[in-house]
Structure formats: structure tokens, C-alpha cells
Design a protein around this motif. Structure first.
Motif, short mmCIF file in Angstrom:
data_model
loop_
_atom_site.label_atom_id
_atom_site.label_comp_id
_atom_site.label_asym_id
_atom_site.label_seq_id
_atom_site.Cartn_x
_atom_site.Cartn_y
_atom_site.Cartn_z
N GLY A 264 0.80 -1.22 0.00
CA GLY A 264 0.00 0.00 0.00
C GLY A 264 0.83 1.26 0.00
N ARG A 265 1.98 1.22 0.64
CA ARG A 265 2.83 2.42 0.73
C ARG A 265 3.42 2.81 -0.61
NH1 ARG A 265 5.39 -0.13 5.97
NH2 ARG A 265 4.07 0.79 7.60
N VAL A 266 3.65 1.84 -1.49
CA VAL A 266 4.32 2.13 -2.76
C VAL A 266 3.38 2.09 -3.96
CG1 VAL A 266 6.51 1.27 -1.88
CG2 VAL A 266 5.00 -0.30 -3.11
N ASP A 267 2.19 1.53 -3.79
CA ASP A 267 1.26 1.42 -4.91
C ASP A 267 0.61 2.78 -5.15
OD1 ASP A 267 -0.38 0.51 -6.89
OD2 ASP A 267 -1.50 -0.90 -5.65
N GLN A 268 0.62 3.23 -6.38
CA GLN A 268 0.08 4.53 -6.73
C GLN A 268 -1.35 4.46 -7.27
OE1 GLN A 268 1.91 7.34 -6.02
NE2 GLN A 268 3.27 5.80 -5.10
N SER A 269 -2.00 3.32 -7.13
CA SER A 269 -3.34 3.15 -7.69
C SER A 269 -4.34 4.05 -6.97
CB SER A 269 -3.78 1.70 -7.56
OG SER A 269 -2.90 0.84 -8.26
N ASP A 270 -5.32 4.51 -7.76
CA ASP A 270 -6.38 5.36 -7.24
C ASP A 270 -7.66 4.53 -7.18
OD1 ASP A 270 -7.78 7.59 -6.39
OD2 ASP A 270 -8.27 8.23 -8.43
N ALA A 271 -8.34 4.54 -6.05
CA ALA A 271 -9.57 3.78 -5.89
C ALA A 271 -10.42 4.41 -4.81
CB ALA A 271 -9.26 2.32 -5.54
N ASP A 272 -11.71 4.07 -4.82
CA ASP A 272 -12.62 4.59 -3.80
C ASP A 272 -12.46 3.85 -2.48
OD1 ASP A 272 -14.20 6.59 -5.34
OD2 ASP A 272 -14.68 4.82 -6.54
N HIS A 273 -12.23 2.54 -2.55
CA HIS A 273 -11.97 1.80 -1.32
C HIS A 273 -11.30 0.47 -1.61
CE1 HIS A 273 -16.43 1.23 -2.14
NE2 HIS A 273 -15.99 0.00 -2.28
N VAL A 274 -10.85 -0.15 -0.52
CA VAL A 274 -10.16 -1.44 -0.54
C VAL A 274 -11.07 -2.47 0.10
CG1 VAL A 274 -8.14 -2.73 0.25
CG2 VAL A 274 -7.93 -0.31 -0.32
N CYS A 275 -11.07 -3.69 -0.45
CA CYS A 275 -11.89 -4.77 0.11
C CYS A 275 -11.09 -6.06 0.11
CB CYS A 275 -13.17 -4.94 -0.70
SG CYS A 275 -14.21 -6.33 -0.18
N GLY A 276 -11.16 -6.81 1.18
CA GLY A 276 -10.52 -8.12 1.23
C GLY A 276 -11.49 -9.21 0.80
N ILE A 277 -11.03 -10.14 -0.05
CA ILE A 277 -11.84 -11.31 -0.37
C ILE A 277 -11.79 -12.24 0.84
CG2 ILE A 277 -12.14 -13.28 -1.90
CD1 ILE A 277 -12.64 -10.68 -3.34
N PRO A 278 -12.91 -12.44 1.53
CA PRO A 278 -12.86 -13.21 2.77
C PRO A 278 -12.57 -14.69 2.51
CG PRO A 278 -15.14 -12.65 2.19
CD PRO A 278 -14.26 -11.98 1.18
N ASP A 279 -11.87 -15.36 3.47
CA ASP A 279 -11.39 -14.78 4.71
C ASP A 279 -9.91 -14.36 4.61
OD1 ASP A 279 -13.69 -15.08 6.40
OD2 ASP A 279 -13.29 -17.23 6.48
N SER A 280 -9.13 -15.11 3.86
CA SER A 280 -7.68 -14.96 3.94
C SER A 280 -7.15 -13.71 3.25
CB SER A 280 -6.99 -16.20 3.37
OG SER A 280 -7.50 -16.51 2.09
N GLY A 281 -8.00 -12.99 2.48
CA GLY A 281 -7.55 -11.74 1.90
C GLY A 281 -7.76 -10.53 2.78
N VAL A 282 -8.46 -10.71 3.91
CA VAL A 282 -8.86 -9.56 4.73
C VAL A 282 -7.67 -8.90 5.42
CG1 VAL A 282 -10.19 -8.87 6.75
CG2 VAL A 282 -11.20 -10.39 5.05
N GLY A 283 -6.78 -9.70 6.02
CA GLY A 283 -5.63 -9.13 6.72
C GLY A 283 -4.75 -8.30 5.79
#
Length: 480
Positions: A264-283
Motif C-alpha cells: 500500500g505504501r508504494v502502490d500509486q493506484s487510485d480507488a474509492d476503497h479497498v476490500c478483502g476477499i474473505p477470509d484470507s484476503g482480509v488481513g
């Protein structure tokens, strides 16, 4: 993969065994089993299929038959177990978390010595029985476990329930974990530390690679010191591990969040929000949100009341439907939004591609994917974390074959972050899945997130590195 739990207590073990074994259910979906030992009643065993049911519903009505203060339980993603054995070492039960690549070779060797194989799993060799036969060739349990280490190409951790306690032996390369816990009433060993807190066990320590210990209600005796090498599976932190579990004292959810923050610190992507694919993508998504400053929203949710685990219906159309039943998109958070979805990995890409279509159907204007591990370029040889029968089932290999005419061409370049080959492969995977953009966690960030030296972590599926346990055992012992 699979997971197990065993305990020796100063009171009946069945309650702890039942609940703690259940805490390994996320590690396997095929079979489960428990066995206890009591000096008066002997060994009592039960095995059930989990392909369409919960562990609890299968075992709850028969708990009264499990007598004694010592027992082991397993959630198996391979063969029916535990195996009960009568041998010159005594009577014992054994469970394994293993991937034995040379099953037939070992079986042929044992059959040539006039040993026999009685347990079959859908007419296939039962690898836990094969392990028990190798143990029986030893002069002691320690010698027998070392026979396993010296023969098995792949990995094998095991628990052996004897009349005098439980022998726990961790895979010689340490690819799968075993942790020791202690309560007021005795000791336990488990694949997951998440089995401990609610049953009032405290983590004591992890077994080292190739270490063999004996646990009783009074303590832990080291029967064999750990080997010097270690290759613990990095995918435990990426996907397999329950978020609350620690491996070598390193928490799974903490690693996922660290890796997400790094991207997240280096990614320059623009988006309205972030979502994790549950369950293992959430962290990973929570870490990415923190690192990027893009808010976290639950644009897709997991529905579990009637779809607790995967199973295989008889027809393809039903299989396709079941694959999507557990994830429900939230149109209110998708419509006219640009969303970054975080997932643990891409194997074949089929489910993610279907998800992307659905997200667009629900009104998303851009669908980005951020993956919490590097591209899977090699099939797993050591713990079988996917059901792939061939490396060509990996989307990365199919892309490489289309580019090069040979799925094995220039794999080192395709597996190396930032090379032209790597960048071209990632873009092509994203295009085939219909994504606005696709980025993977780099192997460098994954290793840094785990916090162990790279030579202590198995990253074979990402970069092809790894070491055969039986080869390593012979290298360490042939000069003795």
C-alpha cells in the motif's frame, strides 16, 4: 494440507481432544479421526468423512466411547486416519500431516520385504499406513521415525499415540509446524496455536525441524534434537494459517497486514476503497488500506451458514454455482466505484475471473486486484496446498507456454520480481481475468513480512527453491 492435535492429561482427554481437533478444520476437508488410549479399555478410534459435514456433527454423538487421558486427533486432506498398529514396538495409533511424493516406490520396497498394505483410500495407497510400516522397520520409535525421514520425498510430520504417551515428530525440513502447549492438567501438541487459548493451554515452544519429543501429563522429553536446516512453508502465513495462529512465534494475521502495508505504501493506484476477499484476503487488505490511505469497505461478504466448506456436486453446472455461493457482492459499495480487491493467491484464476465479472455486473467501474503472495510459478511438491495435478493448471504456466511455446522456458526470469518477463506475465494474467490492474506482493516483501531469513522459509512455489527432506536427511547422516 491437514492439521492435528494430541494431549496427555491428568484427567479424561476427550473434551479437549474433540474441541481442539475441530480448531484445525480450516486445514482440510476430506477426513477426520480421533483415537484415545486407556489402560483398561485400550485404543478407541473413529474416522468420518468431512466432505459434506462439519467435524462437530460427525463426532459429537459418539464422544462417550473415547476413554482415557491420552489421545490424538486429525483433520486430513488426504487419507483416512488415524491408523492403529500392532508391532514389535507395541500397539500405537498414528496421524500424519504429509505429502509423500514417492508413495509407490516406498510401497514396492516394503512389499519386496514381504510386508503388507491393508488400508486403501479409494483404491489408493494410504500414506499414513505407509508411514506406520516405515516406523515398524525401526528398532525404536525414534529409529522408526528416522526411517520415515530417510525415505519420504516431500514432507511428513506425525503424532504417535503409545501406551506411555505421545511421540511428536516434526517434518525433517520443518515445512509443517508442531507447537507444544501446557495446561494445568498436562501437555498438548498441535498444528495450530489457535487450538490452545479457549482450552486454557499456553504455548511453550515450537518443535524444531526433525525434532522428536515424547509428551506425558508431567512434561516433555526430547528424544531427538532438531536438525540444523529449516524450510517452513511460507504459505502458512499467506493462506493456510488461521489468523490467530502463530508459527515459530510469528502471527499469521500480523504477517498479512505487514505485507499489505508494504504494498500500500508504494502502490500509486487510485480507488474509492479497498476490500478483502474473505477470509484470507482480509488481513492483507487491512494492511494495504493503512499503507495506502484508501479506506477499507466490505464490498463482498462471505456467507457461511449453509456453505461452511467446499464440496464437489455431481454436475459441472452445480460445481460452478457452489464455487460462487459463499461470496455475496454488496452492490451498494460497488456501484459506480473503483475498488481494490485483495486476495491471498491466484492458482488457476477461474474463481477470480468469475468474481470480476460479477463485480462489474454489480456496477463497479474499475476492479483492481492485489495479491498477498508472489505469482505461483511452480506447483507445490511439499505440502500440497492446491489440488493441481500439473503445473499447467497454474495460470502463470499457461501464460508462459503461450509466450514461449514451452511452459518450462525462462522460469527463473518469470519468477523474478521486476524483470521484463515478470511484468509481461503479470499484465497478461490481469488481462485474462478482466482486471483493471493486477499486482502481486513481491517475494522480497513476503520474506520481510514473515521476518525469518529466506533460507529458513520454503518459497518453492514462487521461485523454485527448496530441498528434499529425504535428500537432506541422507546428507546429514550418511557420514555417521
Amino acid at each position: 494440507m491437514g492439521g492435528f492435535f494430541g494431549a496427555v492429561l491428568k484427567r479424561p482427554v476427550v473434551t479437549d481432544l474433540f474441541y481442539a481437533t475441530d480448531y484445525n478444520s480450516h486445514l482440510g476437508t476430506k477426513r477426520a479421526g480421533m483415537v484415545t488410549f486407556d489402560p483398561e479399555y485400550g485404543f478407541n478410534r473413529s474416522i468420518h468423512s468431512l466432505e459434506r459435514n462439519y467435524f462437530r456433527s460427525k463426532f459429537e454423538d459418539e464422544l462417550d466411547k473415547f476413554k482415557g487421558n491420552a489421545g490424538i486427533g486429525v483433520i486430513s486432506d488426504t487419507d483416512p486416519q488415524p491408523i492403529i498398529v500392532n508391532s514389535h514396538l507395541g500397539r500405537y495409533g498414528v496421524v500424519t500431516v504429509a505429502k509423500v511424493n514417492n508413495l509407490q516406490e516406498i510401497a514396492d520396497e516394503l512389499l519386496a520385504k514381504r510386508m503388507h498394505l491393508s488400508e486403501l483410500s479409494a483404491n489408493r495407497l494410504n500414506q499414513t499406513e505407509l508411514v506406520s510400516l516405515l516406523i515398524n522397520t525401526g528398532d525404536s520409535f525414534v529409529d522408526g521415525v528416522n526411517k520415515v525421514y530417510s525415505h519420504v520425498d516431500g514432507s511428513c510430520s506425525m503424532l504417535v499415540l503409545t501406551e506411555a504417551g505421545i511421540i511428536a515428530a516434526r517434518d525433517y525440513m520443518g515445512r509443517t509446524p508442531i507447537v507444544i502447549g501446557q495446561s494445568a492438567d498436562g501437555y498438548a501438541v498441535a498444528s495450530e496455536t489457535s487450538a490452545f487459548p479457549n482450552l486454557d493451554y499456553k504455548r511453550v515452544r515450537d518443535l524444531g525441524p526433525g525434532e522428536i519429543v515424547k509428551i506425558t501429563a508431567d512434561g516433555v522429553e526430547v528424544l531427538q534434537e532438531p536438525a540444523k536446516r529449516e524450510q517452513i512453508c511460507s504459505f502458512l502465513w499467506v493462506y493456510y494459517g488461521f489468523p490467530a495462529s502463530d508459527y515459530l512465534g510469528i502471527n499469521a494475521e500480523d504477517v498479512r497486514e505487514r505485507c499489505g502495508r508494504a504494498m500500500g505504501r508504494v502502490d500509486q493506484s487510485d480507488a474509492d476503497h479497498v476490500c478483502g476477499i474473505p477470509d484470507s484476503g482480509v488481513g492483507f487488505a487491512l494492511g494495504y488500506s493503512e499503507g495506502s490511505g484508501i479506506p477499507y469497505r466490505r464490498a463482498v461478504l462471505k456467507y457461511t451458514p449453509t456453505w461452511p466448506r467446499s464440496f464437489t456436486p455431481s454436475t459441472q453446472d452445480r460445481r460452478a454455482l457452489v464455487a460462487k455461493m459463499k461470496l455475496i457482492p454488496n452492490r451498494a459499495l460497488l456501484q459506480d466505484r473503483s475498488v481494490i480487491f485483495c486476495d491471498d493467491s491466484i492458482v488457476r484464476g477461474t474463481q477470480l475471473r468469475d468474481n470480476v465479472v460479477e463485480f462489474y455486473d454489480e456496477g463497479a467501474k474499475a476492479v483492481h486486484a492485489r495479491i498477498s503472495c508472489p505469482p505461483l510459478v511452480y506447483g507445490c511438491k511439499y505440502i500440497n496446498f492446491t489440488s493441481s495435478k500439473s503445473d499447467m493448471e497454474l495460470i502463470s504456466r499457461r501464460v508462459i507456454k503461450d509466450f514461449e511455446g514451452d511452459e518450462n522456458a525462462k522460469l527463473d526470469k518469470y519468477a523474478t520480481t521486476g524483470t521484463p518477463e515478470y511484468d509481461r506475465m503479470v499484465k497478461e494474467i490481469g488481462d485474462r481475468l478482466g482486471l483493471t490492474s493486477l499486482k502481486f506482493c513481491t517475494i522480497e516483501d513476503l520474506v520481510a513480512g514473515i521476518g525469518l531469513p529466506k533460507d529458513r522459509i520454503c518459497t518453492h512455489c514462487f521461485d523454485g527453491t527448496g530441498c528434499s527432506a529425504c535428500k537432506a536427511w541422507h546428507e546429514d547422516h550418511d557420514d555417521n
